[in-house]
Each structure stands twice: as structure tokens, then as C-alpha cells.
Design a protein around this motif. Structure first.
Motif, PDB file in Angstrom:
ATOM      1  N   UNK A  65       0.845  -1.196   0.000  1.00 53.60           N
ATOM      2  CA  UNK A  65       0.000   0.000   0.000  1.00 53.60           C
ATOM      3  C   UNK A  65       0.884   1.250   0.000  1.00 53.60           C
ATOM      4  N   UNK A  66       0.423   2.334  -0.589  1.00 52.83           N
ATOM      5  CA  UNK A  66       1.212   3.573  -0.586  1.00 52.83           C
ATOM      6  C   UNK A  66       1.552   4.086   0.814  1.00 52.83           C
ATOM      7  N   UNK A  67       0.728   3.775   1.799  1.00 54.29           N
ATOM      8  CA  UNK A  67       0.979   4.256   3.158  1.00 54.29           C
ATOM      9  C   UNK A  67       1.799   3.287   4.009  1.00 54.29           C
ATOM     10  N   UNK A  68       2.208   2.153   3.457  1.00 57.75           N
ATOM     11  CA  UNK A  68       3.074   1.232   4.206  1.00 57.75           C
ATOM     12  C   UNK A  68       4.400   1.914   4.503  1.00 57.75           C
ATOM     13  N   UNK A  69       4.921   1.685   5.706  1.00 62.17           N
ATOM     14  CA  UNK A  69       6.289   2.098   6.020  1.00 62.17           C
ATOM     15  C   UNK A  69       7.239   1.057   5.438  1.00 62.17           C
ATOM     16  N   UNK A  70       8.512   1.370   5.416  1.00 62.11           N
ATOM     17  CA  UNK A  70       9.488   0.398   4.920  1.00 62.11           C
ATOM     18  C   UNK A  70       9.544  -0.835   5.824  1.00 62.11           C
ATOM     19  N   UNK A  71       9.262  -0.682   7.117  1.00 64.65           N
ATOM     20  CA  UNK A  71       9.165  -1.859   7.993  1.00 64.65           C
ATOM     21  C   UNK A  71       8.026  -2.763   7.547  1.00 64.65           C
ATOM     22  N   UNK A  72       6.896  -2.167   7.164  1.00 64.39           N
ATOM     23  CA  UNK A  72       5.767  -2.967   6.687  1.00 64.39           C
ATOM     24  C   UNK A  72       6.061  -3.591   5.331  1.00 64.39           C
ATOM     25  N   UNK A  73       6.774  -2.873   4.477  1.00 66.32           N
ATOM     26  CA  UNK A  73       7.183  -3.432   3.182  1.00 66.32           C
ATOM     27  C   UNK A  73       8.089  -4.634   3.413  1.00 66.32           C
ATOM     28  N   UNK A  74       9.066  -4.493   4.301  1.00 69.36           N
ATOM     29  CA  UNK A  74       9.983  -5.601   4.592  1.00 69.36           C
ATOM     30  C   UNK A  74       9.221  -6.808   5.115  1.00 69.36           C
ATOM     31  N   UNK A  75       8.258  -6.583   6.004  1.00 66.89           N
ATOM     32  CA  UNK A  75       7.461  -7.688   6.556  1.00 66.89           C
ATOM     33  C   UNK A  75       6.631  -8.360   5.463  1.00 66.89           C
ATOM     34  N   UNK A  76       6.043  -7.565   4.570  1.00 69.30           N
ATOM     35  CA  UNK A  76       5.247  -8.130   3.480  1.00 69.30           C
ATOM     36  C   UNK A  76       6.115  -8.961   2.542  1.00 69.30           C
ATOM     37  N   UNK A  77       7.332  -8.513   2.296  1.00 68.49           N
ATOM     38  CA  UNK A  77       8.252  -9.232   1.416  1.00 68.49           C
ATOM     39  C   UNK A  77       8.792 -10.501   2.081  1.00 68.49           C
TER      40      UNK A  77
END
Length: 86
Positions: A20-32
Motif C-alpha cells: 500500500x502507498x501508506x506502508x512504512x518500509x518496515x511494513x514493506x519488509x514484513x510483506x516481502x
């Protein structure tokens, strides 16, 4: 949603991950990490935070700030990123 091409540290696979555009990089890392860690690869340093950086030939790009959002980073569809531990 924005689709990113994620390359996880010590893994040869590239995955398409929706963020999502509002994800933080921590959330991006967790999603990946979710489809990779403990399935195809181990966490490179359990207990240490996963970081996100742009993909480069020599892995020399600095990590994005952990609180930076996808929108702030200017991600576009199919942005190539690495998820790693510093």
C-alpha cells in the motif's frame, strides 16, 4: 496497491509483492518476508530488523528510512527492491 519486485537477502527468487502507498518500509519488509522466511529462506539475522533498499548491481544503495512510506519513496509499479539485514 503497488506491485514491487522483491529480492530477499540470500534468496535467488524474485517475488511480486503488493504494498500500500501508506506502508512504512518496515511494513514493506514484513510483506516481502512473509512468503519467503521459513519457507524458502531463513531470516539472515533473527532479532535484527529487515531493511529495504533499491536494487543495484553491487548492492551499494543505502537503505530507506524505516519510517519512510512507499509514497514518500516514490515507488512505482514493479519497483525493484532488496530486503536485507545491515
Amino acid at each position: 496497491m503497488i506491485a514491487v519486485l522483491s529480492r530477499f537477502q540470500n534468496d535467488a527468487h524474485v517475488r511480486v509483492i503488493d504494498v500500500e502507498p501508506d506502508y512504512t518500509m518496515d511494513q514493506v519488509a514484513a510483506a516481502c518476508a512473509a512468503p519467503a522466511v521459513d519457507r524458502q529462506v531463513r531470516h539472515p539475522a533473527p532479532g535484527k530488523p529487515l531493511r529495504v533498499r533499491p536494487t543495484t548491481k553491487d548492492d551499494s544503495a543505502p537503505a530507506y528510512a524505516r519510517a519512510m512510506t512507499v509514497r514518500e519513496a516514490g515507488f512505482r509499479h514493479y519497483e525493484c527492491i532488496d530486503v536485507f539485514v545491515e
